[in-house]
Design a protein around this motif. Structure first.
Motif, PDB file in Angstrom:
ATOM      1  N   THR A 159       1.047  -1.186   0.474  1.00  0.00           N
ATOM      2  CA  THR A 159      -0.303  -0.138  -0.423  1.00  0.00           C
ATOM      3  C   THR A 159       0.919   1.230  -0.206  1.00  0.00           C
ATOM      4  O   THR A 159       0.009   2.499   0.116  1.00  0.00           O
ATOM      5  CB  THR A 159      -0.801   0.165   0.749  1.00  0.00           C
ATOM      6  N   SER A 160       2.315   1.080   0.266  1.00  0.00           N
ATOM      7  CA  SER A 160       3.566   2.186   0.101  1.00  0.00           C
ATOM      8  C   SER A 160       2.922   2.805  -0.944  1.00  0.00           C
ATOM      9  O   SER A 160       3.156   2.226  -1.931  1.00  0.00           O
ATOM     10  CB  SER A 160       4.607   1.635   0.611  1.00  0.00           C
ATOM     11  N   ARG A 161       3.742   4.425  -1.276  1.00  0.00           N
ATOM     12  CA  ARG A 161       3.173   4.745  -2.273  1.00  0.00           C
ATOM     13  C   ARG A 161       4.787   4.340  -3.360  1.00  0.00           C
ATOM     14  O   ARG A 161       6.076   4.030  -1.836  1.00  0.00           O
ATOM     15  CB  ARG A 161       4.155   6.599  -2.448  1.00  0.00           C
ATOM     16  N   PRO A 162       5.201   4.902  -4.466  1.00  0.00           N
ATOM     17  CA  PRO A 162       6.359   3.907  -5.143  1.00  0.00           C
ATOM     18  C   PRO A 162       7.792   4.991  -4.374  1.00  0.00           C
ATOM     19  O   PRO A 162       7.402   5.814  -4.117  1.00  0.00           O
ATOM     20  CB  PRO A 162       6.300   4.751  -6.780  1.00  0.00           C
ATOM     21  N   GLN A 163       9.182   4.398  -4.614  1.00  0.00           N
ATOM     22  CA  GLN A 163       9.957   4.522  -4.249  1.00  0.00           C
ATOM     23  C   GLN A 163      10.391   5.607  -4.725  1.00  0.00           C
ATOM     24  O   GLN A 163       9.736   6.691  -6.152  1.00  0.00           O
ATOM     25  CB  GLN A 163      10.540   3.956  -3.953  1.00  0.00           C
ATOM     26  N   PRO A 164      11.077   7.299  -4.182  1.00  0.00           N
ATOM     27  CA  PRO A 164      10.761   8.294  -5.869  1.00  0.00           C
ATOM     28  C   PRO A 164      11.725   8.441  -6.067  1.00  0.00           C
ATOM     29  O   PRO A 164      12.683   7.319  -6.204  1.00  0.00           O
ATOM     30  CB  PRO A 164      12.250   9.183  -3.694  1.00  0.00           C
ATOM     31  N   ASP A 165      11.777   9.221  -6.940  1.00  0.00           N
ATOM     32  CA  ASP A 165      12.059   8.997  -8.721  1.00  0.00           C
ATOM     33  C   ASP A 165      13.650  10.260  -8.534  1.00  0.00           C
ATOM     34  O   ASP A 165      13.150  10.611  -7.422  1.00  0.00           O
ATOM     35  CB  ASP A 165      11.335   9.016  -9.800  1.00  0.00           C
ATOM     36  N   ARG A 166      13.339  10.000 -10.018  1.00  0.00           N
ATOM     37  CA  ARG A 166      15.180  11.193  -9.827  1.00  0.00           C
ATOM     38  C   ARG A 166      14.461  12.474  -9.518  1.00  0.00           C
ATOM     39  O   ARG A 166      15.276  13.898  -8.636  1.00  0.00           O
ATOM     40  CB  ARG A 166      15.322  11.225 -11.615  1.00  0.00           C
ATOM     41  N   ALA A 167      13.772  12.685 -10.038  1.00  0.00           N
ATOM     42  CA  ALA A 167      12.575  14.044  -9.673  1.00  0.00           C
ATOM     43  C   ALA A 167      12.592  14.179  -8.531  1.00  0.00           C
ATOM     44  O   ALA A 167      13.497  15.663  -8.285  1.00  0.00           O
ATOM     45  CB  ALA A 167      11.575  14.699 -10.402  1.00  0.00           C
ATOM     46  N   HIS A 186      25.529  23.325  -2.896  1.00  0.00           N
ATOM     47  CA  HIS A 186      26.395  21.566  -3.480  1.00  0.00           C
ATOM     48  C   HIS A 186      25.713  20.888  -4.389  1.00  0.00           C
ATOM     49  O   HIS A 186      24.805  20.654  -4.638  1.00  0.00           O
ATOM     50  CB  HIS A 186      25.892  20.581  -2.221  1.00  0.00           C
ATOM     51  N   ARG A 187      26.833  20.657  -5.528  1.00  0.00           N
ATOM     52  CA  ARG A 187      26.400  19.737  -6.435  1.00  0.00           C
ATOM     53  C   ARG A 187      26.246  18.645  -7.610  1.00  0.00           C
ATOM     54  O   ARG A 187      26.760  17.727  -6.478  1.00  0.00           O
ATOM     55  CB  ARG A 187      27.521  20.080  -7.695  1.00  0.00           C
ATOM     56  N   LEU A 188      24.957  18.301  -7.113  1.00  0.00           N
ATOM     57  CA  LEU A 188      24.140  16.608  -7.153  1.00  0.00           C
ATOM     58  C   LEU A 188      25.536  16.197  -8.183  1.00  0.00           C
ATOM     59  O   LEU A 188      25.025  16.802  -9.189  1.00  0.00           O
ATOM     60  CB  LEU A 188      22.932  17.115  -7.176  1.00  0.00           C
ATOM     61  N   GLY A 189      25.471  14.538  -8.159  1.00  0.00           N
ATOM     62  CA  GLY A 189      26.268  14.057  -9.053  1.00  0.00           C
ATOM     63  C   GLY A 189      25.366  13.350 -10.492  1.00  0.00           C
ATOM     64  O   GLY A 189      23.889  13.411  -9.596  1.00  0.00           O
ATOM     65  N   GLU A 190      25.909  12.973 -11.150  1.00  0.00           N
ATOM     66  CA  GLU A 190      24.729  12.733 -12.332  1.00  0.00           C
ATOM     67  C   GLU A 190      24.630  11.614 -12.515  1.00  0.00           C
ATOM     68  O   GLU A 190      23.523  10.656 -12.443  1.00  0.00           O
ATOM     69  CB  GLU A 190      25.540  12.385 -13.676  1.00  0.00           C
ATOM     70  N   ASP A 191      25.143  10.936 -11.221  1.00  0.00           N
ATOM     71  CA  ASP A 191      25.039   8.730 -11.439  1.00  0.00           C
ATOM     72  C   ASP A 191      24.065   8.962  -9.914  1.00  0.00           C
ATOM     73  O   ASP A 191      24.285   8.702  -8.957  1.00  0.00           O
ATOM     74  CB  ASP A 191      25.652   8.388 -10.850  1.00  0.00           C
ATOM     75  N   VAL A 192      22.790   9.552 -10.191  1.00  0.00           N
ATOM     76  CA  VAL A 192      21.615   9.336  -9.570  1.00  0.00           C
ATOM     77  C   VAL A 192      20.540   7.957  -9.481  1.00  0.00           C
ATOM     78  O   VAL A 192      20.443   7.614 -10.825  1.00  0.00           O
ATOM     79  CB  VAL A 192      20.115  10.606  -8.848  1.00  0.00           C
ATOM     80  N   SER A 193      20.848   6.482  -8.133  1.00  0.00           N
ATOM     81  CA  SER A 193      20.180   5.697  -8.324  1.00  0.00           C
ATOM     82  C   SER A 193      18.748   5.913  -8.433  1.00  0.00           C
ATOM     83  O   SER A 193      18.221   6.242  -7.149  1.00  0.00           O
ATOM     84  CB  SER A 193      21.053   5.093  -7.805  1.00  0.00           C
ATOM     85  N   THR A 194      17.777   4.944  -9.098  1.00  0.00           N
ATOM     86  CA  THR A 194      16.564   5.121  -8.529  1.00  0.00           C
ATOM     87  C   THR A 194      16.177   3.382  -8.410  1.00  0.00           C
ATOM     88  O   THR A 194      16.356   3.178  -9.172  1.00  0.00           O
ATOM     89  CB  THR A 194      15.659   5.584  -9.444  1.00  0.00           C
ATOM     90  N   GLY A 227      14.262  -0.840  -1.556  1.00  0.00           N
ATOM     91  CA  GLY A 227      14.529   0.026  -2.440  1.00  0.00           C
ATOM     92  C   GLY A 227      14.937   1.554  -2.402  1.00  0.00           C
ATOM     93  O   GLY A 227      14.403   2.248  -1.240  1.00  0.00           O
ATOM     94  N   GLY A 228      14.791   2.738  -3.311  1.00  0.00           N
ATOM     95  CA  GLY A 228      14.720   4.010  -3.079  1.00  0.00           C
ATOM     96  C   GLY A 228      16.282   4.526  -4.293  1.00  0.00           C
ATOM     97  O   GLY A 228      15.972   4.109  -4.798  1.00  0.00           O
ATOM     98  N   ALA A 229      16.182   5.805  -3.676  1.00  0.00           N
ATOM     99  CA  ALA A 229      16.632   6.337  -4.470  1.00  0.00           C
ATOM    100  C   ALA A 229      17.897   7.236  -3.976  1.00  0.00           C
ATOM    101  O   ALA A 229      17.779   7.650  -2.600  1.00  0.00           O
ATOM    102  CB  ALA A 229      15.972   7.914  -4.980  1.00  0.00           C
ATOM    103  N   GLY A 230      18.885   7.398  -4.631  1.00  0.00           N
ATOM    104  CA  GLY A 230      20.391   7.494  -3.757  1.00  0.00           C
ATOM    105  C   GLY A 230      21.416   8.277  -4.729  1.00  0.00           C
ATOM    106  O   GLY A 230      21.237   8.253  -5.993  1.00  0.00           O
ATOM    107  N   GLY A 231      21.802   9.235  -4.326  1.00  0.00           N
ATOM    108  CA  GLY A 231      22.877   9.897  -4.673  1.00  0.00           C
ATOM    109  C   GLY A 231      23.991  10.546  -3.950  1.00  0.00           C
ATOM    110  O   GLY A 231      24.359  10.570  -3.204  1.00  0.00           O
ATOM    111  N   SER A 232      24.731  11.635  -4.594  1.00  0.00           N
ATOM    112  CA  SER A 232      26.011  11.961  -3.990  1.00  0.00           C
ATOM    113  C   SER A 232      26.690  13.554  -4.808  1.00  0.00           C
ATOM    114  O   SER A 232      26.293  13.093  -5.872  1.00  0.00           O
ATOM    115  CB  SER A 232      27.732  11.412  -3.691  1.00  0.00           C
TER     116      SER A 232
END
Length: 357
Positions: free
Chosen positions: A92-100, A113-121, A152-157
Motif C-alpha cells: 500500500t506504500s507509494r512508489p519509491q522516490p524518483d529522480r525528480a 552543493h552539486r549533485l552528481g549525475e549518477d542518481v540511482s532509483t 529500495g530508494g533513490a540515492g546520489g552523492s
C-alpha cells in the motif's frame, strides 16, 4: 437455561471427542453445584474451565512442559504470520522516490552543493542487489545473501569540492529541512576503523556523520564521509517509511496465526502422544525458527539504539528473514514431517485421560 448455555460455551475449550464422552457429565456436575438463581458462571469457574479445556487439548497429561512448547510454537508462528502480513501491507506504500523528487529534496536541503549525475532509483519497492526479486535471485536469497533483500530508494552523492564546512552544511541542512516541514533528528557520528595495531592513530581515522529526517512517508538519510577515503563527502538516500496499514495488518495476522498454530499444535500433540520422534521433530523446528529470531532481535535492538530510526526495520528482518531463510525452510520441513506423523493412524490408540484440575 441461561446458565446451561454459558457452561456449554465454556466447555467448547475442550476437544470435541472429550466433550462427547464426558461433556454432559461435567455439565451436570456444574449445574448441581451452582446455587439457585445463578444465571452466569463465576469468573473463577470460567477461568478453570477454559484453562482445563486448553490443557486437555494438549493431551500428554504426564508432561509438565507441553504448555511451554505450545506457547513457543504459537508465538513464533504468530510472528512469522505477522511478518508475512506486514510485507503484503507494504504494497500500500507509494512508489519509491524518483529522480525528480530526489533532486528537489537534495536542492532543498543542500543548496550550493552539486549533485552528481549518477542518481540511482529503485525499480521496485524491495530489491535484492538493486534488482526486483525474481526466480534468478532465489539462490542469493536462500544461500547466504538474503540480507541484500532491502527496501529500495533513490540515492546520489555530491561531487566537486565541498563549498562549506561539514558543520556549516549540517546546520544549514537542519534549518532548511525544519522550515520545509521535516522532522530532523540529532546527527550521529562514528569513527571508522580502517587500520589496527599500535601504529594506528585513532585521530587519523575517518569519521562518518549521519543526518536523518522524515516528512510524511519519506525518510532522508545524509551521510558525510571523509573524501580522502571515500571519494565523495556527501551521500544522500531517500526511502519510503512503512505505510500505516503495516502495523494493524501485522497485529491482526499475528493474533490469528498464533491462535491457529496453537490449535494445530494441540491437535498434533494429542495425535503423536507416545511417538518417540515427535519431540525430536518439534525440537528441531523450534530451534531452527527461534535461533535466528533471537540473534537478529539482539543485533537490531543494538543497531536501533545506536542511531535514530524514523521508520523501523521491517518485521521480517527482526526474525532473521530472509537472511537466515534456509534455517526457516529446514525447520518448516521438520514441521511438515511432524504433521504427516500426526496424520498417520496410530496402531495402539490410547484413551484420552485428563484431570479437570
Amino acid at each position: 437455561m441461561s446458565l446451561t448455555r454459558h457452561y456449554r460455551r465454556l466447555l467448547l475449550a475442550y476437544p470435541r471427542a472429550y466433550r462427547r464422552e464426558r461433556g454432559e457429565e461435567i455439565l451436570g456436575l456444574l449445574l448441581d453445584g451452582a446455587p439457585a438463581g445463578r444465571t452466569r458462571p463465576t469468573r473463577s469457574e470460567a477461568v478453570d474451565l477454559v484453562r482445563g479445556g486448553l490443557r486437555c487439548r494438549l493431551g500428554r497429561p504426564a508432561s509438565r512442559t507441553v504448555g511451554v512448547w505450545a506457547v513457543l510454537t504459537a508465538l513464533v508462528c504468530g510472528l512469522f504470520t505477522a511478518a508475512l502480513a506486514s510485507r503484503v501491507a507494504w504494497e500500500t506504500s507509494r512508489p519509491q522516490p524518483d529522480r525528480a523528487e530526489f533532486a528537489a529534496v537534495f536542492a532543498e536541503a543542500f543548496p550550493g552543493h552539486r549533485l552528481g549525475e549518477d542518481v540511482s532509483t529503485a525499480r521496485a519497492l524491495f530489491v535484492i542487489y538493486g534488482q526486483p526479486l525474481s526466480r534468478a535471485s532465489l539462490r542469493d536469497l536462500l544461500l547466504g545473501d538474503g540480507g541484500e533483500y532491502q527496501e529500495g530508494g533513490a540515492g546520489g552523492s555530491a561531487v566537486g569540492p565541498m563549498p562549506t564546512s561539514q558543520e556549516a552544511t549540517l546546520a544549514t541542512a537542519g534549518r532548511r529541512l525544519r522550515d520545509a516541514g521535516w522532522q530532523v533528528y540529532e546527527p550521529t557520528s562514528e569513527v571508522l576503523q580502517t587500520c589496527a595495531g599500535p601504529r594506528c592513530d585513532p585521530a587519523t581515522q575517518p569519521v562518518e556523520t549521519v543526518l536523518v529526517a522524515r516528512r510524511g512517508d519519506t525518510v532522508l538519510r545524509a551521510t558525510f564521509d571523509d573524501p580522502r577515503t571515500f571519494g565523495s563527502y556527501l551521500v544522500v538516500e531517500l526511502q519510503r517509511a512503512a505505510p500505516p496499514a503495516v502495523l494493524p495488518a501485522a497485529v491482526l495476522a499475528g493474533l490469528v496465526g498464533g491462535a491457529l498454530a496453537w490449535l494445530v499444535f494441540a491437535w498434533a500433540s494429542r495425535r503423536t502422544e507416545g511417538r518417540r520422534r515427535a519431540p525430536l521433530l518439534l525440537g528441531v523446528t523450534l530451534f531452527l525458527w527461534w535461533a535466528p529470531v533471537l540473534l537478529s532481535t539482539a543485533s537490531l535492538a543494538r543497531h536501533h539504539l545506536d542511531e535514530p530510526h524514523p521508520s523501523w526495520h521491517p518485521l521480517w528482518e527482526w526474525l532473521g528473514q530472509p537472511t537466515l531463510s534456509l534455517f526457516f525452510l529446514v525447520g518448516l520441513a521438520a514441521a511438515l514431517v511432524l504433521l504427516v506423523t500426526a496424520l498417520t493412524p496410530r496402531r495402539d490408540p490410547r484413551p484420552l485421560t485428563v484431570s479437570l484440575g
